[in-house]
Design a protein around this motif. Sequence first.
Motif, mmCIF file in Angstrom:
data_model
loop_
_atom_site.group_PDB
_atom_site.id
_atom_site.type_symbol
_atom_site.label_atom_id
_atom_site.label_comp_id
_atom_site.label_asym_id
_atom_site.label_seq_id
_atom_site.Cartn_x
_atom_site.Cartn_y
_atom_site.Cartn_z
ATOM 1 N N VAL A 242 0.797 -1.794 -0.127
ATOM 2 C CA VAL A 242 0.295 0.036 0.022
ATOM 3 C C VAL A 242 0.942 1.369 0.010
ATOM 4 N N THR A 243 1.923 0.624 0.660
ATOM 5 C CA THR A 243 2.703 2.163 0.809
ATOM 6 C C THR A 243 3.190 3.107 -0.846
ATOM 7 N N GLN A 244 3.278 1.982 -1.760
ATOM 8 C CA GLN A 244 4.271 1.219 -2.306
ATOM 9 C C GLN A 244 2.639 2.303 -4.329
ATOM 10 N N LEU A 245 1.628 2.525 -3.768
ATOM 11 C CA LEU A 245 1.056 2.417 -4.226
ATOM 12 C C LEU A 245 0.594 4.153 -4.703
ATOM 13 N N ARG A 246 0.763 4.549 -6.418
ATOM 14 C CA ARG A 246 0.293 5.667 -6.959
ATOM 15 C C ARG A 246 -1.201 6.169 -7.793
ATOM 16 N N CYS A 247 -1.851 5.637 -7.171
ATOM 17 C CA CYS A 247 -3.131 6.184 -7.320
ATOM 18 C C CYS A 247 -4.284 6.805 -6.990
ATOM 19 N N SER A 248 -4.929 6.963 -7.348
ATOM 20 C CA SER A 248 -6.557 7.515 -6.745
ATOM 21 C C SER A 248 -7.622 6.250 -6.506
ATOM 22 N N ALA A 249 -7.475 5.278 -6.733
ATOM 23 C CA ALA A 249 -8.481 4.429 -6.283
ATOM 24 C C ALA A 249 -8.097 3.779 -6.619
ATOM 25 N N VAL A 250 -8.608 2.103 -5.553
ATOM 26 C CA VAL A 250 -8.291 0.697 -6.215
ATOM 27 C C VAL A 250 -9.578 -0.070 -6.080
ATOM 28 N N ALA A 251 -10.694 -0.168 -6.824
ATOM 29 C CA ALA A 251 -11.490 -1.297 -7.354
ATOM 30 C C ALA A 251 -11.601 -2.216 -8.685
ATOM 31 N N GLY A 252 -11.299 -3.742 -8.642
ATOM 32 C CA GLY A 252 -10.970 -4.911 -9.211
ATOM 33 C C GLY A 252 -12.010 -5.975 -8.628
ATOM 34 N N SER A 253 -12.031 -7.041 -9.194
ATOM 35 C CA SER A 253 -12.516 -7.957 -8.600
ATOM 36 C C SER A 253 -11.563 -9.091 -8.272
ATOM 37 N N ALA A 254 -10.439 -8.969 -7.447
ATOM 38 C CA ALA A 254 -9.750 -9.735 -7.208
ATOM 39 C C ALA A 254 -9.971 -10.538 -5.962
ATOM 40 N N ASN A 255 -11.266 -11.353 -4.685
ATOM 41 C CA ASN A 255 -11.195 -11.234 -3.402
ATOM 42 C C ASN A 255 -10.500 -11.322 -2.710
ATOM 43 N N ASN A 256 -11.129 -11.070 -1.258
ATOM 44 C CA ASN A 256 -9.542 -11.169 -0.312
ATOM 45 C C ASN A 256 -8.350 -9.749 -0.518
ATOM 46 N N GLN A 257 -8.412 -9.326 -1.015
ATOM 47 C CA GLN A 257 -7.601 -8.285 -1.658
ATOM 48 C C GLN A 257 -7.217 -7.792 -0.428
ATOM 49 N N LEU A 258 -7.408 -7.584 0.646
ATOM 50 C CA LEU A 258 -6.334 -6.901 1.866
ATOM 51 C C LEU A 258 -6.376 -7.904 2.539
ATOM 52 N N THR A 259 -4.925 -8.190 3.254
ATOM 53 C CA THR A 259 -4.762 -9.615 4.041
ATOM 54 C C THR A 259 -5.098 -8.985 5.619
ATOM 55 N N HIS A 260 -5.623 -7.122 5.752
ATOM 56 C CA HIS A 260 -6.013 -7.561 6.916
ATOM 57 C C HIS A 260 -6.639 -5.951 7.337
ATOM 58 N N LEU A 261 -7.786 -5.581 7.704
ATOM 59 C CA LEU A 261 -9.090 -4.835 8.186
ATOM 60 C C LEU A 261 -8.263 -4.076 8.343
ATOM 61 N N GLU A 262 -6.881 -3.509 8.884
ATOM 62 C CA GLU A 262 -6.018 -2.544 9.371
ATOM 63 C C GLU A 262 -5.508 -1.878 7.988
ATOM 64 N N VAL A 263 -5.339 -2.885 7.264
ATOM 65 C CA VAL A 263 -4.760 -2.071 5.754
ATOM 66 C C VAL A 263 -6.099 -0.618 4.696
#
Length: 339
Positions: A242-263
């Motif tokens: 997440v520290t590497q992301l250079r986008c305004s939003a994340v929106a995709g079809s993958a399930n369980n994208q977050l390893t933890h809710l804190e992310v």
Amino acid sequence: MFALMQSTRLESLHLSVDPVTGLKAVIAIHNSRLGPALGGCRYLAYPSDESAIEDAVRLAQGMSYKAALAGLAQGGGVAVIIRPAHVENRAAVFEAFGRWINQLDGRYITAIDAGTSVADMDCIAQHTQFVTSTTAAGDPAPHAAMGVFAGIRSTAMARLGSDNLEGLRIAVQGLGNVGYALAEQLHAAGAELLVSDIDHGKVQLAMEQLGAHPIANEALLSTPCDILAPCGLGGVLNRTSVTQLRCSAVAGSANNQLTHLEVADQLERRGILYAPDYVINAGGLIYVSLKHRGEELTTITAHLSKISSRLTEVFAHAQAEKRSPARVADELAEKVLYR
């Protein structure tokens, strides 16, 4: 194992081994309050049996939440078949799996997922009626992609002030059945596509057919774009990535994208809008659920249109409460499941 079941409120966990065919499988049923559990069947290699069980449990929980917010009379469940290094008879493995599903007497209905195909579902269907995504029922991937496309437009409206995707740089990670179908719709809408996949043939096809720009898998997350669309396997969003992301939003079809809710909170602090995966990618579940119940395509399409409005509702709550959309979506789903 029991600690994981308790923390996710898993209803039941079923394990099966068939030494004749080599079947090693897990079925996780998370919640059947709204109806029989429905969810995909994965056929993947796992580093350990424990990791396969954990994947099934996490995915089953997501399916319960997905069904709850999609307004479906279904519970959440998932099957995982551990793919061995060598398989003598793939059809026999799935036929054995079908016989096992039938023993659950309708508590779990299976469908296509990562690593499985319509042909696999046809093998299962020889031994049970509790299966969909067969040749007769049709592949849910186009409908899943349709829902994600509508969700990306809603995400663009919430984060960028317009649902017009023309000229937006959208990075699609994973060009499987859903990812590629989504890329086709994004291309038709005029988006500039950045794509990555471990299958170089799919990347080449996207370049030729959709004018996509190829990006190395390890570089996609840090590539500047307007919207990142994770469409492969889960776990792509962790505390480091997440520290590497250079986008305004994340929106995709993958399930369980977050390893933890804190992310999700980390994304919120960075000002990156997150479309909760089980809200935006509900199109596949909507299709297989309603198709299995005998509904017409017009009814299914009408239900798919609700994904956009539900996502907009989640974003509005999140903005008003200054919280991550992921936490808002969880609470909304739990109100339905545990009220």
